[in-house]
Write a protein that holds these residues in place. Structure first.
Motif, PDB file in Angstrom:
ATOM      1  N   THR A 115      85.016 -46.978  42.947  1.00 11.94           N
ATOM      2  CA  THR A 115      86.256 -47.700  42.747  1.00 11.94           C
ATOM      3  C   THR A 115      87.116 -47.611  43.990  1.00 11.94           C
ATOM      4  OG1 THR A 115      86.245 -47.238  40.397  1.00 11.94           O
ATOM      5  CG2 THR A 115      88.344 -47.838  41.361  1.00 11.94           C
ATOM      6  N   ASP A 116      87.609 -48.732  44.455  1.00 13.94           N
ATOM      7  CA  ASP A 116      88.551 -48.731  45.553  1.00 13.94           C
ATOM      8  C   ASP A 116      89.444 -49.931  45.434  1.00 13.94           C
ATOM      9  OD1 ASP A 116      86.994 -50.807  46.355  1.00 13.94           O
ATOM     10  OD2 ASP A 116      86.390 -49.960  48.273  1.00 13.94           O
ATOM     11  N   TYR A 117      90.370 -50.053  46.360  1.00 18.43           N
ATOM     12  CA  TYR A 117      91.261 -51.198  46.372  1.00 18.43           C
ATOM     13  C   TYR A 117      91.017 -51.963  47.643  1.00 18.43           C
ATOM     14  CZ  TYR A 117      95.436 -54.052  46.108  1.00 18.43           C
ATOM     15  OH  TYR A 117      96.293 -55.112  46.051  1.00 18.43           O
ATOM     16  N   GLY A 118      91.190 -53.272  47.590  1.00 20.37           N
ATOM     17  CA  GLY A 118      90.774 -54.156  48.652  1.00 20.37           C
ATOM     18  C   GLY A 118      91.556 -54.063  49.929  1.00 20.37           C
ATOM     19  N   GLY A 119      92.309 -53.034  50.174  1.00 15.95           N
ATOM     20  CA  GLY A 119      92.952 -52.805  51.458  1.00 15.95           C
ATOM     21  C   GLY A 119      93.697 -54.006  51.963  1.00 15.95           C
ATOM     22  N   ASP A 120      93.401 -54.380  53.195  1.00 20.63           N
ATOM     23  CA  ASP A 120      94.123 -55.470  53.832  1.00 20.63           C
ATOM     24  C   ASP A 120      93.826 -56.825  53.222  1.00 20.63           C
ATOM     25  OD1 ASP A 120      95.194 -53.641  55.534  1.00 20.63           O
ATOM     26  OD2 ASP A 120      93.679 -53.921  57.100  1.00 20.63           O
ATOM     27  N   THR A 121      92.718 -56.938  52.476  1.00 23.48           N
ATOM     28  CA  THR A 121      92.386 -58.241  51.924  1.00 23.48           C
ATOM     29  C   THR A 121      93.277 -58.610  50.763  1.00 23.48           C
ATOM     30  OG1 THR A 121      90.816 -57.348  50.332  1.00 23.48           O
ATOM     31  CG2 THR A 121      89.973 -57.862  52.535  1.00 23.48           C
ATOM     32  N   GLY A 122      93.819 -57.608  50.051  1.00 28.65           N
ATOM     33  CA  GLY A 122      94.663 -57.895  48.896  1.00 28.65           C
ATOM     34  C   GLY A 122      93.882 -58.210  47.654  1.00 28.65           C
TER      35      GLY A 122
ATOM     36  N   GLN B  35      79.207 -40.780  25.987  1.00 23.90           N
ATOM     37  CA  GLN B  35      80.573 -41.261  25.803  1.00 23.90           C
ATOM     38  C   GLN B  35      81.641 -40.314  26.339  1.00 23.90           C
ATOM     39  OE1 GLN B  35      81.055 -42.385  21.678  1.00 23.90           O
ATOM     40  NE2 GLN B  35      79.335 -43.826  21.750  1.00 23.90           N
ATOM     41  N   ALA B  36      81.502 -39.014  26.108  1.00 20.27           N
ATOM     42  CA  ALA B  36      82.516 -38.070  26.577  1.00 20.27           C
ATOM     43  C   ALA B  36      82.597 -38.058  28.096  1.00 20.27           C
ATOM     44  CB  ALA B  36      82.204 -36.669  26.054  1.00 20.27           C
ATOM     45  N   ALA B  37      81.433 -37.989  28.746  1.00 23.77           N
ATOM     46  CA  ALA B  37      81.408 -37.969  30.206  1.00 23.77           C
ATOM     47  C   ALA B  37      81.953 -39.273  30.784  1.00 23.77           C
ATOM     48  CB  ALA B  37      79.983 -37.725  30.702  1.00 23.77           C
TER      49      ALA B  37
ATOM     50  N   ASN C 274      85.806 -39.638  30.715  1.00 24.44           N
ATOM     51  CA  ASN C 274      86.427 -38.921  31.824  1.00 24.44           C
ATOM     52  C   ASN C 274      86.263 -39.680  33.136  1.00 24.44           C
ATOM     53  OD1 ASN C 274      87.669 -36.518  33.050  1.00 24.44           O
ATOM     54  ND2 ASN C 274      85.648 -36.178  33.935  1.00 24.44           N
ATOM     55  N   LYS C 275      85.071 -40.213  33.383  1.00 22.20           N
ATOM     56  CA  LYS C 275      84.810 -40.936  34.626  1.00 22.20           C
ATOM     57  C   LYS C 275      85.636 -42.220  34.710  1.00 22.20           C
ATOM     58  CE  LYS C 275      80.075 -39.179  34.951  1.00 22.20           C
ATOM     59  NZ  LYS C 275      80.185 -38.442  36.220  1.00 22.20           N
ATOM     60  N   PHE C 276      85.693 -42.969  33.616  1.00 23.99           N
ATOM     61  CA  PHE C 276      86.476 -44.202  33.609  1.00 23.99           C
ATOM     62  C   PHE C 276      87.963 -43.909  33.790  1.00 23.99           C
ATOM     63  CE2 PHE C 276      82.789 -46.408  31.857  1.00 23.99           C
ATOM     64  CZ  PHE C 276      82.934 -47.683  32.372  1.00 23.99           C
ATOM     65  N   ASP C 277      88.451 -42.865  33.124  1.00 26.45           N
ATOM     66  CA  ASP C 277      89.869 -42.521  33.245  1.00 26.45           C
ATOM     67  C   ASP C 277      90.231 -42.172  34.680  1.00 26.45           C
ATOM     68  OD1 ASP C 277      90.238 -42.972  30.580  1.00 26.45           O
ATOM     69  OD2 ASP C 277      90.236 -40.853  29.981  1.00 26.45           O
ATOM     70  N   LYS C 278      89.332 -41.483  35.371  1.00 25.93           N
ATOM     71  CA  LYS C 278      89.584 -41.138  36.775  1.00 25.93           C
ATOM     72  C   LYS C 278      89.490 -42.377  37.666  1.00 25.93           C
ATOM     73  CE  LYS C 278      88.112 -36.309  36.650  1.00 25.93           C
ATOM     74  NZ  LYS C 278      87.132 -35.299  37.145  1.00 25.93           N
ATOM     75  N   ALA C 279      88.519 -43.233  37.363  1.00 28.45           N
ATOM     76  CA  ALA C 279      88.349 -44.435  38.179  1.00 28.45           C
ATOM     77  C   ALA C 279      89.535 -45.375  38.044  1.00 28.45           C
ATOM     78  CB  ALA C 279      87.057 -45.151  37.777  1.00 28.45           C
ATOM     79  N   TYR C 280      89.978 -45.583  36.803  1.00 26.14           N
ATOM     80  CA  TYR C 280      91.106 -46.483  36.551  1.00 26.14           C
ATOM     81  C   TYR C 280      92.376 -45.654  36.384  1.00 26.14           C
ATOM     82  CZ  TYR C 280      87.272 -49.730  35.688  1.00 26.14           C
ATOM     83  OH  TYR C 280      86.141 -50.495  35.822  1.00 26.14           O
TER      84      TYR C 280
ATOM     85  N   GLY D  63      77.726 -46.904  37.353  1.00 31.00           N
ATOM     86  CA  GLY D  63      78.210 -48.151  37.908  1.00 31.00           C
ATOM     87  C   GLY D  63      79.623 -48.461  37.505  1.00 31.00           C
ATOM     88  N   GLY D  64      80.088 -49.651  37.819  1.00 29.89           N
ATOM     89  CA  GLY D  64      81.450 -50.035  37.489  1.00 29.89           C
ATOM     90  C   GLY D  64      81.593 -51.530  37.500  1.00 29.89           C
ATOM     91  N   ALA D  65      82.800 -51.982  37.344  1.00 27.01           N
ATOM     92  CA  ALA D  65      83.040 -53.408  37.387  1.00 27.01           C
ATOM     93  C   ALA D  65      82.765 -53.914  38.789  1.00 27.01           C
ATOM     94  CB  ALA D  65      84.483 -53.691  36.996  1.00 27.01           C
ATOM     95  N   PRO D  66      82.401 -55.196  38.901  1.00 26.60           N
ATOM     96  CA  PRO D  66      81.923 -55.693  40.181  1.00 26.60           C
ATOM     97  C   PRO D  66      83.003 -55.913  41.220  1.00 26.60           C
ATOM     98  CG  PRO D  66      82.055 -57.468  38.647  1.00 26.60           C
ATOM     99  CD  PRO D  66      82.374 -56.218  37.875  1.00 26.60           C
ATOM    100  N   ARG D  67      82.555 -56.052  42.429  1.00 26.12           N
ATOM    101  CA  ARG D  67      83.421 -56.400  43.542  1.00 26.12           C
ATOM    102  C   ARG D  67      84.163 -57.680  43.204  1.00 26.12           C
ATOM    103  NH1 ARG D  67      81.914 -60.048  47.430  1.00 26.12           N
ATOM    104  NH2 ARG D  67      83.099 -60.062  49.348  1.00 26.12           N
ATOM    105  N   ARG D  68      85.429 -57.731  43.579  1.00 23.97           N
ATOM    106  CA  ARG D  68      86.229 -58.896  43.257  1.00 23.97           C
ATOM    107  C   ARG D  68      86.801 -59.472  44.533  1.00 23.97           C
ATOM    108  NH1 ARG D  68      88.968 -56.456  37.723  1.00 23.97           N
ATOM    109  NH2 ARG D  68      87.009 -56.274  36.637  1.00 23.97           N
TER     110      ARG D  68
END
Length: 277
Positions: free
Chosen positions: A10-17, A146-148, A151-157, A30-35
């Motif tokens: 998980t990251d944020y698109g930096g300069d691209t916005g 589900q438990a793991a 925790n992972k989703f909460d940290k990612a989002y 895995g996670g939600a796809p690149r946007r």
């Protein structure tokens, strides 16, 4: 960034916005796809795109043929392998749990249907809302993960991540804005299958971003492929892990971008689908 590489952080698109929603790099789920942006305003593409559209139409017409038969059906064995998501006549599921389709058939087709519907859920705006996320994880994933995953989703989002894309701690958009995250599966492919497990790839497109007149993260489109590892658990197909990669993506079109108000209304007025293989 290398195009086509599997992405699971998980990251944020930096300069691209533009938002890039992924789980941590060490996370096997895995996670939600690149946007990222895929649109182009180049008028030089008009002729090429026009030719491609006409070519596709001609091929479709040539291959249409006469598919009528005495009973209006065809056996599974007669279906072409080059069209794995051709209509089968199988009815879609008629049950939902927490608003998510459930009760998929214990067949390869059922696994593909589950993968398509779960892809929509996993890349939805609901997954960003803590209260809704718990329900999604409970419905979509196998119990022992589900438990793991919670925790992972909460940290990612995290609150910081949500703030970066313009949402509050509860995953809500500011007044006068609509956060858009909607996915449409275009096809599925089973790469392995048994009575207890299946691996299904789902080719998707979608629209993602914040619709609002002063949005710094406008709604854009993306193309990606999700790979879902499924298990037959509790009388239904559930996800044990998933990952995603970019593409395949077509040549960008030359469509005129809609206004923020039009995008917001589209999300509110057009409902989603239940996908059946």
């Amino acid at each position: 960034m290398t195009s086509g590489d599997d992405q699971s952080y998980t990251d944020y698109g930096g300069d691209t916005g533009h938002t890039r929603t992924r789980l941590p790099e060490t996370d096997p789920y895995g996670g939600a796809p690149r946007r990222g942006p895929h649109r182009s305003s180049s008028r030089s593409l008009i002729t090429v795109v026009g030719v491609v559209v006409l070519l596709i139409a001609a091929i479709a017409f040539a291959n249409r043929g006469d598919h009528s038969s005495t009973d209006g059906s065809a056996s599974k064995g007669s279906q072409p392998h080059t069209s794995p998501t051709a209509a089968t006549g199988t009815r879609p599921v008629e049950t939902k749990s927490g608003g998510i389709p459930s009760g998929f058939a214990h067949t390869e087709q059922g696994a593909e249907s589950a993968a398509a519907n779960y892809s929509v859920v996993l890349v939805s705006a609901d997954i960003l809302r803590p209260s809704r996320r718990t329900e999604i994880i409970s419905q979509v994933f196998v119990p022992d993960q589900q438990a793991a995953l919670t925790n992972k989703f909460d940290k990612a989002y995290s609150k910081q991540f949500l703030s970066n894309i313009g949402l509050d701690a509860n995953g809500n958009a500011p007044v006068g804005h609509t956060y858009v995250s909607r996915t449409a599966p275009l096809g599925t492919k089973t790469t392995s299958y048994s009575d207890s497990t299946a691996s299904v790839e789902v080719w998707c497109t979608g629209v993602f971003g914040m619709a609002g007149n002063d949005s710094t993260n406008p709604v854009t489109s993306d193309w990606f492929t999700l790979t879902l590892q499924l298990q037959w658990s509790g009388g239904d197909w559930k996800v044990s892990s998933f990952s995603q990669k970019d593409g395949p993506a077509p040549v960008p079109g030359d469509d005129k971008a809609s206004s923020a108000d039009q995008m917001s209304k589209a999300v509110e007025e057009y409902g989603g689908f239940t996908y059946a293989r």
